[in-house]
Design a protein around this motif. Sequence first.
Motif: not given
Length: 832
Positions: A179-189, A263-280
Amino acid sequence: MANNKKELMYLEPTLTGDSVDTLKSTFGLTWTLTEQDGNISLSSPSLSNNPLLGENKNDLISDLKSYRTNTLAAINKKSMVPNKQYVLRLIGNGEKINNDNEWLSFLIGGEYYNKSYDGIYTDSTFSDHLYQETLPYTLLEVKQSGREDQAVSDIIQITCKYNEYFKLYQSYIPNITNDRLLPNFYFLNLYIQTLQATKDSVITDIKDLITFSDAVQFSSLENLRNYLDKDYVVNSLDDQTSENINQKFKNLIFDDDFFKENFKDINQNIDLFPFYNTITFPTEESSDFIDYIVSNDYDRKFLKLLKETFTNQISELAPINTSFTINTKLIDNSNNSIDVNSTINRRTIDFVDFATYSLNNYIDKNNDFCFVGFENNKRSIMGDKQGFHRYQNTVSSLGIFNSLLSKLNKQEAAGAYAYPYNTEPKYNEVIAYRVEKISGPPTGDSSTQNVTQNFWFLNSEDLQDFVFHDTQVKYDSDYTYNVYKYAIVLGLQYRASALAVTRTIADLEVGDPWRSNKWCLEFFDPLTGESTPQLAPDDEVLENELASEAQLISENKYLADFKINYAPSVKIIEVPLASKTFRILDNPTNMMMVKPFYLLDDSQTIGFNLSYFPLEMKPFPTAINDIEETYKANYLKAYDLLNTDNVLKESISQPRTINVYRIDRKPTSIKDFDNNLVKSINMKIQNSDFSFRDTTYHTKVKTNQKYYFLFRFINELGSPCYNSSILEAQLVDDGGYKYGLFNAFCEEELKEKPFSNPSISFKKLINLVPNIKNVLLDDSKVDYSNDAVDEMGNILYGNVDDSVWDKTFKIRLTSKKTGKKIDINVTYKLRS
């Protein structure tokens, strides 16, 4: 208050009940468990008029005096942390103690006549890290207690989001074993940002991971579908990049600069990803130690060393399992405020040892981490393997040492360590968070499971709310997330030493007005029996040239002096916040609208017009088999839903297949249709990814035979769906005239109702007879070894739970002709 967050009190074993710290127990300063109205709570000790003693002190103790002002002294001036000692004097209760022998036995243990004393004095070293903290509720806990509408402030949610069905990408990634080789949202941004700002860059391995070593152009998240569904599935990483990323992505570190810059702006486009897990969850406010860490530029080294420590990579800095008694005040599932008490091990490390190791070790030995953020010198030197950046890696450690000592001295000056036996909570602060990710179903405990990744976060002042998205996941695969916080606690270590006990030399004459009711005493060492000077300075020393400093005159007959030695003890404690195992799943498809009809000919054909119904907010649909029951349980768990909660979104993948089920008996549940599939209709539009939403289904049937139909629209991923109404269909042949009869049932109407027949018809005679079970003899209470006359009363009639005897029943007779009614009351009685 516990309504918004769980309130916890952490106590080490020395602080509770019959503590191994026997002096603390004797002084009445331990916490106790008390029960009230069935709720067991942990109570702090109540202090007596003397704040050094509790109300529950031992009866043989009369008083305790502190001579801190006069006797405070440093133990070891060369020590890096302040360490002090001063004198305490213990005064025995002359009305309870018979003589010196009993006083000595009470202090150090021994026999006195028919009494046996274990001894209250011990020179063992104890620690006290008593502290208070709060934990958030999970969203499911809030729902189960019925408080969803009460705006509970502290909620942690570990869940997933399924936004779009990227068919090629989703079917391709199960072939990627790591799984570590899968696309990482933060580094794509971050990579996209480097294309827009020439001064910023990411490390080469990440660039090669995203571009497949420049084989792919990716410049905007708006093109994410094209990138994932086309470029990603046809390109492969070279072996070197795969190996490097596989190693570096084991630990992803989010330092202070990340939160300040990205951090403030990087999460804005997360819903462009098809699916993900999230913790808040809401973070706890940072304070002094975060200021020290950031101001000394120590955050990167701190997080890296924290990673190495709590993943057991440093043998000489291995965490210790420390036992705590934890009292938790919370709201339970019945919305009651309760106390839960448990004894649990928490992993801890000594922060002074941590900082010392940091100061003396500046070469990276584990290349298994990567900082999330742009490449810069401050981050890159953390991977120094030659010692070229020794100064930079050392100066920050030295700075944190100085800040720590400054904080400890301030604590000392404020009196935080003035009385080691006190019961005050210690200073504590959350300094970091960790998310531990485990792929696959859980097995064993967290220490034996195969951890896929760890994510480390500084509790930066810019981190107001914790929001973390993990896109390196696969659809319909189990993931376990364990969330921890790391709290630093300023406790202390202490031990008693140099015990000196008195023995009576003489009972002074009553006639002397100044010395009446006083005793001439001598201090001695209980281990050797030899006299030793008193430690406390306030009693009268004998004015005699033959007297030593061990002799004194006192109005108290039983005294014991000892030194209390103490030093700050700074611990980092790993505290679990929440844990959850779940999988990403699609939503159920909508129900079908069904309109039945029959053909006006001799073909014996009936039909159904089928249409895909708009989304209705309803609870998750009833499962048709055990496989769907498992899917339902996994879905509700993933999205934190109760059985009664509505599903708020419709299927993401396209409705693809209509399944037609038919049986020839009336069902009693939806599951009766399982294994009775008669037709699957493919609704895919040719040369398109979309589906038709309506169709017509025809079938030939026998006449005068009832059939029961169920229709379901299944999506591409095979998710359970909302069931149509159950259609009862019958083609009636009435002497050659054929017509259709149709009836619809909802699920609730399928349940079998209890048998009830409240009325019967009769002509002239009616005979009312009790059920035979009411006249059967019950001899279960009979003792056949006794005389029959003695056991007659133990013979009972009626082997039923609810017999008719001594009960009155109303019988209502109704005339079929006139409708007139007669009521008859019938009472059944046993004749003796």
